[in-house]
Write an enzyme that holds these catalytic residues in place. Structure first.
Site, PDB file in Angstrom:
ATOM      1  N   TYR A   1       7.509   0.948 -24.536  1.00 31.07           N
ATOM      2  CA  TYR A   1       8.588   0.279 -23.783  1.00 31.07           C
ATOM      3  C   TYR A   1       9.073  -0.964 -24.526  1.00 31.07           C
ATOM      4  CZ  TYR A   1      10.560  -2.394 -19.787  1.00 31.07           C
ATOM      5  OH  TYR A   1      11.358  -3.130 -18.943  1.00 31.07           O
TER       6      TYR A   1
HETATM    7  N1  LIG Z   1      10.638  -4.326 -12.922  1.00 27.01           N
HETATM    8  C1  LIG Z   1      10.336  -5.153 -13.897  1.00 27.01           C
HETATM    9  O1  LIG Z   1       9.284  -5.841 -13.876  1.00 27.01           O
HETATM   10  C2  LIG Z   1      11.262  -5.342 -15.067  1.00 27.01           C
HETATM   11  C3  LIG Z   1      11.000  -6.398 -15.946  1.00 27.01           C
HETATM   12  C4  LIG Z   1      11.842  -6.582 -17.030  1.00 27.01           C
HETATM   13  C5  LIG Z   1      12.915  -5.752 -17.210  1.00 27.01           C
HETATM   14  N2  LIG Z   1      13.142  -4.726 -16.347  1.00 27.01           N
HETATM   15  C6  LIG Z   1      14.290  -3.876 -16.604  1.00 27.01           C
HETATM   16  O2  LIG Z   1      15.163  -3.944 -15.486  1.00 27.01           O
HETATM   17  C7  LIG Z   1      15.891  -2.723 -15.366  1.00 27.01           C
HETATM   18  C8  LIG Z   1      15.757  -2.191 -13.965  1.00 27.01           C
HETATM   19  O3  LIG Z   1      14.391  -1.822 -13.772  1.00 27.01           O
HETATM   20  P1  LIG Z   1      13.705  -1.631 -12.363  1.00 27.01           P
HETATM   21  O4  LIG Z   1      12.543  -2.519 -12.329  1.00 27.01           O
HETATM   22  O5  LIG Z   1      14.727  -1.673 -11.271  1.00 27.01           O
HETATM   23  O6  LIG Z   1      13.163  -0.146 -12.572  1.00 27.01           O
HETATM   24  P2  LIG Z   1      13.050   1.060 -11.526  1.00 27.01           P
HETATM   25  O7  LIG Z   1      12.674   0.521 -10.208  1.00 27.01           O
HETATM   26  O8  LIG Z   1      12.132   2.038 -12.172  1.00 27.01           O
HETATM   27  O9  LIG Z   1      14.525   1.614 -11.505  1.00 27.01           O
HETATM   28  C9  LIG Z   1      15.067   2.149 -12.693  1.00 27.01           C
HETATM   29  C10 LIG Z   1      16.460   2.623 -12.416  1.00 27.01           C
HETATM   30  O10 LIG Z   1      16.969   3.176 -13.632  1.00 27.01           O
HETATM   31  C11 LIG Z   1      17.526   4.446 -13.330  1.00 27.01           C
HETATM   32  N3  LIG Z   1      17.390   5.346 -14.475  1.00 27.01           N
HETATM   33  C12 LIG Z   1      16.262   5.631 -15.174  1.00 27.01           C
HETATM   34  N4  LIG Z   1      16.533   6.520 -16.163  1.00 27.01           N
HETATM   35  C13 LIG Z   1      17.856   6.805 -16.065  1.00 27.01           C
HETATM   36  C14 LIG Z   1      18.727   7.654 -16.782  1.00 27.01           C
HETATM   37  N5  LIG Z   1      18.301   8.365 -17.848  1.00 27.01           N
HETATM   38  N6  LIG Z   1      20.033   7.707 -16.414  1.00 27.01           N
HETATM   39  C15 LIG Z   1      20.471   6.964 -15.371  1.00 27.01           C
HETATM   40  N7  LIG Z   1      19.696   6.146 -14.642  1.00 27.01           N
HETATM   41  C16 LIG Z   1      18.400   6.076 -14.982  1.00 27.01           C
HETATM   42  C17 LIG Z   1      16.725   4.965 -12.152  1.00 27.01           C
HETATM   43  O11 LIG Z   1      17.489   5.913 -11.481  1.00 27.01           O
HETATM   44  P3  LIG Z   1      16.742   7.097 -10.661  1.00 27.01           P
HETATM   45  O12 LIG Z   1      15.982   6.432  -9.583  1.00 27.01           O
HETATM   46  O13 LIG Z   1      17.883   7.927 -10.198  1.00 27.01           O
HETATM   47  O14 LIG Z   1      15.857   7.763 -11.645  1.00 27.01           O
HETATM   48  C18 LIG Z   1      16.523   3.689 -11.340  1.00 27.01           C
HETATM   49  O15 LIG Z   1      17.642   3.441 -10.524  1.00 27.01           O
HETATM   50  C19 LIG Z   1      15.303  -1.785 -16.432  1.00 27.01           C
HETATM   51  O16 LIG Z   1      16.129  -1.784 -17.560  1.00 27.01           O
HETATM   52  C20 LIG Z   1      13.966  -2.406 -16.743  1.00 27.01           C
HETATM   53  O17 LIG Z   1      13.506  -2.079 -18.026  1.00 27.01           O
HETATM   54  C21 LIG Z   1      12.348  -4.506 -15.267  1.00 27.01           C
END
Ligand SMILES: NC(=O)c1ccc[n+]([C@@H]2O[C@H](COP(=O)([O-])OP(=O)(O)OC[C@H]3O[C@@H](n4cnc5c(N)ncnc54)[C@H](OP(=O)(O)O)[C@@H]3O)[C@@H](O)[C@H]2O)c1
Length: 161
Positions: free
Chosen positions: A68
């Site tokens: 990641y």
């Molecule tokens: N949570 C953390 O601690 C954290 C920290 C730093 C950065 N981030 C970043 O913040 C962003 C949001 O993450 P999150 O925490 O909300 O993660 P999450 O809860 O796992 O949600 C991820 C989202 O991305 C969508 N997604 C995944 N693969 C996809 C694809 N191939 N095409 C279209 N949509 C896709 C998913 O849609 P589906 O549900 O339809 O699959 C879901 O809506 C990400 O880029 C993540 O790397 C998160």
């Protein structure tokens, strides 16, 4: 706002390459594809902003998240390249570097997390200020300050986690 992302929690040494590839496909190639599709639309409207959701582990790798981290480090690099390429086309490019956020991605981890609402607010405030790099929570801010002074120390701290 390029928010879609996956985190397979893959080891770069031991996990199946499919896991490494999945994060790279979504976080790097997927985001680039969306950007390529939207740049002509933004350009037509005369201005715009692209916001890429990176992570604090784009700055230094954490081994339990090695695949990641690598995919987001690649996107960080592309973010810098795009900033230069789009500067004269009226499009600004921003990177967001959150620490742990309370979403489905981190639901199995009992660690302090920032609420998604707070992160969203900080991103919008950063955009209003014209910040290129946005650290939307206290942990991200603290780690970025360390990184800006001493990148090796951040690597060591993440290695100790
Ligand atoms: N949570 C953390 O601690 C954290 C920290 C730093 C950065 N981030 C970043 O913040 C962003 C949001 O993450 P999150 O925490 O909300 O993660 P999450 O809860 O796992 O949600 C991820 C989202 O991305 C969508 N997604 C995944 N693969 C996809 C694809 N191939 N095409 C279209 N949509 C896709 C998913 O849609 P589906 O549900 O339809 O699959 C879901 O809506 C990400 O880029 C993540 O790397 C998160």
């Amino acid at each position: 706002m390029n928010n879609a992302g996956t985190a397979t929690f893959a080891s770069v040494l031991e996990s199946p390459l499919e896991m490494i590839s999945r994060d790279m496909q979504t976080n790097y190639y997927g985001t680039l594809s969306v950007i390529r599709a939207f740049v002509p639309v933004l350009e037509k409207s005369g201005h715009g902003a692209i916001v890429n959701l990176l992570t604090i582990v784009s700055l230094a790798s954490m081994a339990v998240l090695g695949g990641y981290s690598a995919s987001k480090a690649a996107l960080y690099s592309a973010t810098q390249a795009l900033r230069k390429e789009l500067k004269n086309r009226g499009i600004s490019v921003h990177g967001v570097f959150p620490g742990p956020v309370d979403t489905d991605m981190t639901k199995d981890f009992q660690i302090p997390k920032t609420s998604p609402v707070e992160v969203a607010r900080a991103i919008l405030e950063g955009l209003k200020r014209g910040a290129e790099d946005i650290y939307p929570d206290p942990m991200a801010l603290q780690m970025s300050e360390l990184w800006s002074k001493n990148p090796k120390e951040l690597e060591k701290q993440f290695a100790a986690m």
